[in-house]
Write an enzyme that holds these catalytic residues in place. Structure first.
Site, PDB file in Angstrom:
ATOM      1  N   ALA A   2      -3.307  -0.613   1.589  1.00 35.28           N
ATOM      2  CA  ALA A   2      -4.184  -1.663   2.092  1.00 35.28           C
ATOM      3  C   ALA A   2      -5.532  -1.038   2.412  1.00 35.28           C
ATOM      4  CB  ALA A   2      -3.588  -2.336   3.327  1.00 35.28           C
ATOM      5  N   GLU A   9      -9.003  -1.652   5.150  1.00 34.73           N
ATOM      6  CA  GLU A   9      -9.400  -2.315   6.377  1.00 34.73           C
ATOM      7  C   GLU A   9     -10.764  -2.972   6.320  1.00 34.73           C
ATOM      8  OE1 GLU A   9     -10.555   2.131   6.878  1.00 34.73           O
ATOM      9  OE2 GLU A   9      -8.905   0.985   6.023  1.00 34.73           O
ATOM     10  N   ASN A  10     -11.146  -3.572   5.202  1.00 43.68           N
ATOM     11  CA  ASN A  10     -12.416  -4.275   5.141  1.00 43.68           C
ATOM     12  C   ASN A  10     -12.515  -5.233   6.330  1.00 43.68           C
ATOM     13  OD1 ASN A  10     -12.709  -3.223   2.325  1.00 43.68           O
ATOM     14  ND2 ASN A  10     -11.054  -4.674   1.964  1.00 43.68           N
ATOM     15  N   HIS A  32      -1.507  -1.191  11.136  1.00 43.97           N
ATOM     16  CA  HIS A  32      -2.436  -0.099  10.823  1.00 43.97           C
ATOM     17  C   HIS A  32      -3.827  -0.650  10.532  1.00 43.97           C
ATOM     18  CE1 HIS A  32      -3.330   3.931   8.897  1.00 43.97           C
ATOM     19  NE2 HIS A  32      -4.284   3.174   8.357  1.00 43.97           N
ATOM     20  N   GLU A  33      -3.885  -1.655   9.661  1.00 41.95           N
ATOM     21  CA  GLU A  33      -5.191  -2.187   9.263  1.00 41.95           C
ATOM     22  C   GLU A  33      -5.873  -2.905  10.416  1.00 41.95           C
ATOM     23  OE1 GLU A  33      -6.256  -1.022   6.545  1.00 41.95           O
ATOM     24  OE2 GLU A  33      -4.268  -0.243   6.038  1.00 41.95           O
ATOM     25  N   GLU A  87      -8.253   7.255  10.350  1.00 46.67           N
ATOM     26  CA  GLU A  87      -6.904   7.182   9.795  1.00 46.67           C
ATOM     27  C   GLU A  87      -5.847   7.729  10.746  1.00 46.67           C
ATOM     28  OE1 GLU A  87      -6.472   5.321   7.533  1.00 46.67           O
ATOM     29  OE2 GLU A  87      -8.406   5.195   6.537  1.00 46.67           O
TER      30      GLU A  87
END
Length: 957
Positions: free
Chosen positions: A345, A347-348, A380-381, A403
């Protein structure tokens, strides 16, 4: 090309137009859509790219001649600071031939000038920029003539030379028109596809991380150059196509040629790599989180698989709002699954893009581990929306701040929603133990690592930045305490909101909070020893029961204890180590803490204990060694009554003993003796740890004539828990069990089958055969289908392989497709394995994102290891073209997966010859190849020292 240049500005109701009469910018009320641009072919010379007033310029890849010294001075000049972008894109995916897909667009960038300059330098890559369209405007001097445009392909620069100096000022601007191809390369903006009612549907999506925004539009593509973005996406006017970007649609208009332009609200200041675009016929599920929309979007024939993600996205977002004490900054969150995506994925900010298997979950076909995967990736995102998006590292050398923090926070956030999943325990097996193996190589690297070019930047996205970063963050929380850690993080985020930072900013905030509460921990001093040098220590605990004193000494832990470490360390490979220890006379809730600030030290604890355990709950990032008599006492305790020792420390003892045996710090047989207790172990964390550590022994001994001794021993040890957990229920589900019991069953059944337990193999084969005969009815437990499909495909020959492949082709669930792809690599038929490897290059059958799954799965098959290696070598040019320069970790994962079982001199020689003959053509896998060579050398040495004595031990047991 149109002679007028327009861009929409959210804080000005007017547009600007360049007058043909006098060359000055003037406001105009004309709000027509961007007119079609006539793109003129570029004229290229052998030595570079030629520009003149009537040509466009192709800003090409690094293969175009020019200054290609990408190892030095690749940063943009510091005196142009963007304030806002106005980006307009028209992707054209009409027609049935993807080779014709292109996009065109315009960008107007408003920027501040901090030093007078006659050259504007931006990033651009693989774009055709219309020279005639470039217009530079100064609020002081008006329009400034452009004399020349040149490119520096090695640095991915576009230089715009002006007729005069652009003086120091605020809000100058540059306008450019450009076009580019839309490929399927999973970088920049690219196309993806899926089948719907027998029709192939194409969509546009994006992945600009870390340095691919420059592939979409000319820009200042460095993370510290945050700016506000005003995005317009154009789409065909058919009532089906919709668009998504980071914010919400502010207005729409129909263009003069009948397209629809979606104008998005201005974003907060953010980095270029966080922009995202989707133009598709996707459908969305809708919810809210504290009155803000939360969407889960996917292809219409899969969107209902997003219900689970939708159910957790809001609660997770609210968890982070509460944890950080900062409200979610954007007007909406869209979680969007695309059929082809290069990572799990991305994270925009406000538009998180996922691989389908990381967002979509189907309870009828997806396993508990698939469900957990969705939960942890979403968590996470969302952690990144604050840690990475709201506050961003100023350069990629600190990417671990992004991260590492998100990789840790996914565990406590998911545990908050699903406490019975016990995510804190799973951190050991999913992160800590895995990265400690990687970080015990001489070819590892520090968490904080200077990088100079996009290839080096891509190399940083590895287990060190993610899992080691997470482990160091977790360690920090434990030595500071939850409240101090949380308050320090919140203060850091609030102070740096909408800005950039480096690790010292976080460390200082944590130190300040620690001092405020009277603890006085100098976090910068402590953590600098963990991020500025590679590796970690092994701490030796030597206990004197008479006095209760423990002598401590540390050294750099390496699997090759005799290695010559050539990488310099500012701390001479000594760490400031948080110490915790408990004893047989204390509890695991009441233990001693302290610090080891130098090579050796001492700590006091309870007298007269039978045994001690250091690093309680393995909260800290180091291994523990003991004197021989203490190892004997711990082994005896585990055999007598293992439940006295905390489950997490049982897993730690297993993992430490195996890896200390590999390094030669202890005898390898110590770890084998510890495994004797496993006949009484019925918990997940120790078994998951043992499965991984035994697998190393398995891979080293697999081709030995006495291999059956290892198989028999492991079958013996796993048999009690295998009988206990069984194969689950008979209705295709084991949902009545706890989450960890389900995960335990999967590990245990997989171990039993892997070491050829007759009952396990027969049961898997029988269930697979029954499925074949009753298809489409499938009563196989969803959590055991990976095992059943593998061993059923293995036992059933070519017909079973064909059956599994047909199921892969017809599956509509991404996680199930992955299960099928892995199962197809289980066949023992070498002809079929070779055919399967060949299929991996056919993207109509196997998506590019799944290429690594195929080749690594084949390499894990004892009959396929050499075949996969040969394929990697023979097809390297093709593989490198696909993944070598834009993939974050795909290429490295392929190299590691294919070579991890290498243990012969022949394999070592072939590796070295390949690396030597491909110097300069290894891209982001260069470090992975160096680590493969080191690991192979270690494996060869391990076999020389341990193979015979391990077999002797197995013969006795």
């Amino acid at each position: 090309m149109a002679d007028e240049k327009r861009c929409r500005d959210s804080d000005e109701e007017t547009d600007w137009e360049l007058s043909k009469k006098d060359g000055n910018w003037r406001p105009t009320r004309n709000r027509d859509a961007m007119r079609p641009i006539v793109w003129i072919l570029c004229i290229c010379l052998v030595i570079g790219v030629y520009f003149d007033q009537s040509s466009t310029t192709r800003v090409g890849p690094a293969s175009v001649a020019g200054d290609s010294d990408s190892s030095a001075d690749i940063r943009l000049p510091p005196y142009l600071v963007p304030d806002s972008y106005f980006v307009r894109l028209r992707p054209n995916l009409t027609g049935s031939d993807p080779a014709t897909f292109r996009f065109n667009g315009t960008v107007r960038i408003r920027f501040n000038v901090t030093q007078s300059t006659g050259v504007l330098t931006l990033h651009a890559k693989n774009l055709t920029v219309d020279f005639r369209s470039i217009a530079v405007f100064s609020p002081i001097d008006g329009a400034i003539e452009v004399l020349n445009v040149s490119s520096d392909p090695g640095k991915e620069f576009l230089h715009v030379q002006l007729s005069g100096q652009l003086r120091t000022q605020d809000l100058a601007s540059i306008y450019l028109e450009f076009s580019g191809p839309i490929r399927s390369d999973l970088a920049g903006i690219y196309y993806s596809s899926y089948e719907m009612d027998g029709v192939t549907k194409y969509l546009l999506t994006s992945h600009l991380h870390p340095t691919e925004a420059r592939k979409v539009f000319p820009c200042f593509d460095e993370p510290q150059l945050k700016s506000k973005f005003n995005v317009t996406l154009e789409k065909i006017n058919d009532g089906k196509v919709n668009t998504l970007s980071n914010t919400v649609i502010d207005s729409q208009e129909e263009t003069s040629d009948g397209w629809i332009a979606d104008h998005y609200a201005q974003s907060p200041p953010m980095s270029t790599y966080l922009l995202a675009f989707v133009v598709s016929e996707f459908s969305c599920l809708n919810s809210t989180s504290r009155n803000k929309p939360v969407l889960v979007c996917a292809r219409p024939n899969a969107v209902q698989q997003g219900q689970f993600a939708l159910s957790i996205a809001g609660p997770l977002q609210e968890f982070y709002e509460d944890y950080y004490n900062i409200s979610y900054p954007l007007p909406k969150t869209a979680h969007t699954a695309v059929p082809d995506f290069p990572a799990g994925a991305m994270e925009n900010w406000g538009l998180i893009l996922y691989r389908e298997s990381s967002l979509l979950y189907d309870a009828l076909t997806s396993s508990a581990s698939n469900k957990q995967r969705v939960a942890t990736v979403v968590a996470h995102e969302l952690a990144h929306m604050w840690f990475g998006d709201l506050v961003t590292p100023s350069w990629w050398d600190d990417i671990w701040l992004n991260e590492g923090f998100a990789s840790y926070m996914e565990y406590p956030s998911v545990e908050k929603i699903f406490p019975d999943w016990e995510m804190e325990k799973q951190f050991l097996t999913e992160a800590l133990h895995l990265v400690m193996k990687d970080d015990s190589l001489v070819t590892s690297h520090p968490i904080y690592q200077p990088v100079h070019n996009p290839v080096e930047i891509n190399e940083l996205f590895d287990s060190i930045s993610y899992e080691k970063g997470a482990s160091v963050i977790r360690m920090t929380k434990y030595f500071l305490g939850e409240e101090v850690f949380r308050a320090g993080v919140t203060n850091y985020l609030k102070e740096k909101s909408y800005s950039v930072s480096n690790h010292t900013d976080l460390f200082n905030a944590l130190t300040k909070e620690s001092q405020r509460v009277g603890e006085g921990v100098d976090v910068n001093a402590v953590l600098s020893t963990w991020i500025l040098q590679m590796g970690y220590p092994v701490v030796h605990f030597s206990y004197d029961p008479g006095s209760g004193r423990i002598a401590l000494r540390q050294k750099h832990f390496l699997l090759n204890a005799d290695a010559n470490v050539t990488s310099a360390s500012p701390y001479n490979y000594t760490w400031i180590v948080p110490i915790s220890v408990t004893t047989s006379r204390d509890s695991f809730q009441n233990f001693t803490k302290g610090w080891l600030n130098s090579t050796a030290g001492e700590i006091g604890t309870t007298k007269g204990a039978r045994w001690i355990i250091g690093n309680v709950f393995q909260c800290y990032y180091y291994r523990v060694n003991y004197d021989d008599d203490m190892w004997f006492a711990l082994t005896s305790q585990l055999i007598e009554n293992h439940t006295i020792v905390a489950e997490m420390n049982r897993a730690q003892i297993i993992d430490d003993s195996f890896n200390l045996g590999r390094s030669g710090d202890v005898d390898q047989l110590l770890a084998m003796n510890i495994t004797l207790y496993l006949v009484r172990e019925f918990e997940y964390t120790p078994w998951a740890t043992a499965a991984v550590d035994l697998d190393y022994i398995n891979r080293m001994l697999m081709f030995s004539s006495n291999y059956s001794l290892l198989q028999d021993y492991v079958q013996q040890q796993v048999s009690p828990v295998y009988s206990e957990v069984g194969w689950g229920s008979d209705n295709g589900s084991s949902t009545d069990d706890s989450h960890l019991r389900i995960l335990l069953r999967v590990v245990v059944v997989d171990v039993a089958c892997a070491y050829e337990s007759k009952d396990c193999i027969d049961t898997a084969s029988a269930q697979f055969s029954e499925w074949q005969s009753t298809y489409p009815l499938n009563l196989i437990d969803v959590n055991l289908r990976e095992v059943v499909y593998c061993y059923g495909t293995m036992a059933g020959g070519v017909s079973a392989w064909n059956f599994t492949f047909e199921r892969y082709l017809e599956s509509n669930v991404a996680s199930e497709q992955t299960t099928f792809l892995e199962a197809l690599a289980c066949t023992n038929d070498v002809t079929t394995l070779q055919r399967y490897l060949d299929m991996a290059f056919q993207e109509t059958l196997i998506r590019r994102q799944d290429f690594a799954t195929v080749i690594v799965s084949v390499a894990e098959n004892r009959y396929g290891k050499t075949m996969a290696w040969n394929m990697l070598r023979n097809e390297w040019d093709t593989i490198y073209e696909r993944f070598g320069t834009t993939s974050l970790y795909t290429l490295s994962n392929i190299v590691t997966g294919v070579t991890k079982s290498f243990s012969t001199e022949t394999e070592l020689r072939e590796l070295e010859e390949f690396v030597s003959s491909n110097e300069g053509q290894l891209g982001s896998s260069e470090r992975a190849f160096q680590q493969a060579i080191e690991s192979t050398e270690l494996n060869i040495e391990w076999r020389k020292k341990n193979e015979d004595k391990v077999f002797d031990w197995l013969h006795e047991h």
